[in-house]
Write an enzyme that holds these catalytic residues in place. Structure first.
Site, PDB file in Angstrom:
ATOM      1  CE  LYS A 128      -3.783   2.131   2.659  1.00 51.60           C
ATOM      2  NZ  LYS A 128      -4.655   1.996   3.860  1.00 51.60           N
ATOM      3  CB  SER A 143      -7.704   3.958   3.458  1.00 48.64           C
ATOM      4  OG  SER A 143      -6.885   3.277   4.402  1.00 48.64           O
ATOM      5  CB  SER A 167      -8.305   1.080   6.253  1.00 53.54           C
ATOM      6  OG  SER A 167      -8.935   2.318   6.426  1.00 53.54           O
TER       7      SER A 167
END
Length: 470
Positions: free
Chosen positions: A81, A157, A181
């Protein structure tokens, strides 16, 4: 789209490498081809380094041929990420405020552990700016889309990570989870997503959102999740909040089943008014499945009220902290959603923050006691299926719009307990539904074990990756 090595989970790839039926180079080529086909539409990746990935794959292939792989993940394609530092690649955190042209010389702990394990690092996956919300969109990288239906959001997210795994753009991905997330996008995309016990996976630098922020794996299967946790949980002295390493192999006991386990089934946590009927029905069937497997499932609520204002208050404070680290010129470049969160955070007094933390402590104590009566807590992962994808800044920003639709995720960031989402069905429109299992603090192995039993009993198909996803 025909099946390929890109559609296989990590543990299957490792078995093929060991037998010589496939190689890390072949698997990496298949995944890179899938990225080239789907990423222009899905926008799961913000950076792909084909040259580095192929070099990693060649090195891994040599190790497998010599009978000396570094780990069970050696040669398995994985993504990071774009919140997490990665040597040699920019970490822009979904933000136009960070300069791309600067030295990028350090791996965060999670990146370092995967590199040491021989994983093939593909690139960086999309995040909203600084991971600030449960959708994955930002002015810097655009809108990330759900492989099951590109009109829908993958959540956030860690939406880029989840979309990548669901679409076969690498079977492993590292995400972060500050209010859901990892679990929100894993549920929306039909993957397995684990938020381990706080501190189980070392982090550095620590999140500006504080001790609600966890790192965890996105995978195609629970076994892959356990294999990944074996690697990610290895120690790193840079994280002073991390747990002492326990040296545990999370695959041991994974197939021991759920017979005799005491599972509290709380379909609404005692306060959730609005759960999509198809979500509610699928999770009820999931509870029935676990009971049929021998668990003692009891309908009971933990006994706390909705902690939404605790979560969002502390979250908005983190956004306000971030905001004050930016110059006025940088602030002008930010996502309107981050800007709105920062403004809400600016209204909190010192006393407000103290009181929020006291209430958080009371919640944590209540859950520690509740989990003395039960081995696991079962809930929906998210109260709704994936909703329409949209640009950043398109909605009002307040606690309810930010997280009111995911009331089952954020309580367990506050309490820091391990929680996993596994697919438990599809809506009539073909969108995944997630079931969440929450364990006692430090009960990561138990959470994985129960998820594995459920997954074996109720497998869910991979998304139909047709031309519509391209």
């Amino acid at each position: 789209m025909t099946a390929s090595l890109a559609d296989l989970p990590a543990h299957v790839l490792a078995r093929l490498y060991r037998s010589g039926q496939a190689s890390p180079v072949e698997a990496t080529d298949a995944v890179l081809a899938r990225i080239a086909a789907l990423n222009p539409r899905l926008k799961a990746f913000v950076l792909v380094d084909e040259q580095a990935a192929r070099a990693d794959a060649r090195a891994s292939e040599a190790r497998w041929q010599a009978g000396a792989p570094l780990s069970a993940l050696d040669g398995v394609p994985a993504s990071i990420k774009d919140i997490i530092l990665t040597r040699g690649w920019p970490t822009l955190r979904g933000s136009a405020t960070i300069a791309r042209e600067q030295p990028w010389e350090v791996d965060a702990p999670a990146t370092a552990r995967l590199r040491e394990a021989g994983a093939v690092l593909l690139g960086k996956t999309a995040t909203p700016e600084f991971g600030c919300k449960g959708e994955t969109n930002s002015p810097a990288s655009g809108i990330t889309r759900n492989p099951w239906n590109p009109a829908k959001t993958p959540g956030g997210s860690s939406g880029g990570a989840a979309a990548a795994v669901a679409a076969g753009m690498g079977p492993l991905a590292v995400g972060t989870d500050g209010a859901g997330s990892v679990r929100i996008p894993a549920a929306f995309c039909g993957n397995v997503g684990l938020k381990p016990s706080f501190g189980r996976v070392p982090a550095w630098p620590l999140s500006p959102f504080g001790t609600v922020a966890h790192l965890g794996p996105h995978t195609m299967s629970v076994l892959d999740c356990a294999l990944m946790l074996n690697v990610l949980s290895r120690p790193d002295a840079r994280d002073w909040t991390s747990l002492p390493p326990d040296g545990r192999d999370y695959t041991v006991g994974l197939d021991d089943g759920v017979r005799g386990l005491r599972i509290a089934y709380s379909p609404r946590l005692g306060y959730v008014d609005d759960v999509h009927p198809e979500v509610a029905a699928a999770v009820q069937r999931g509870a029935d499945t676990l009971a049929a497997l021998g668990a003692r499932v009891e309908a009971v609520d933990p006994g706390f009220s909705d902690p939404l204002d605790i979560t969002t208050g502390l979250w908005f404070l983190g956004s306000w902290t971030l905001w004050n680290q930016l110059t006025p010129e940088q602030q002008a470049l930010t996502d309107p959603d981050l800007r709105a969160q920062a403004e809400l955070g600016s209204r909190l007094s010192t006393l407000d923050v103290q009181q929020l933390n006291q209430r958080r402590g009371a919640l944590g104590a209540l859950m520690r006691q509740f989990m003395q009566r039960f081995d696991l807590l079962l809930t929906p992962s998210v109260s709704v299926p994936a909703f329409d994808a949209r640009p950043a800044g398109q909605g009002a920003m307040n606690p309810q719009t930010m997280l009111g639709w995911t009331p089952f995720s954020y309580p367990f960031n506050l309490s820091q307990q391990p929680a996993i989402t596994v697919p438990c069905g599809l809506t009539r429109d073909g969108l995944p539904i997630g079931l969440q299992l929450v364990g006692p603090m430090f009960g990561d192995a138990l959470v994985l074990r129960a998820a594995r039993a459920f997954e074996a009993a109720r497998p869910v198909p991979r998304p139909p990756l047709t031309e519509s996803a391209q």
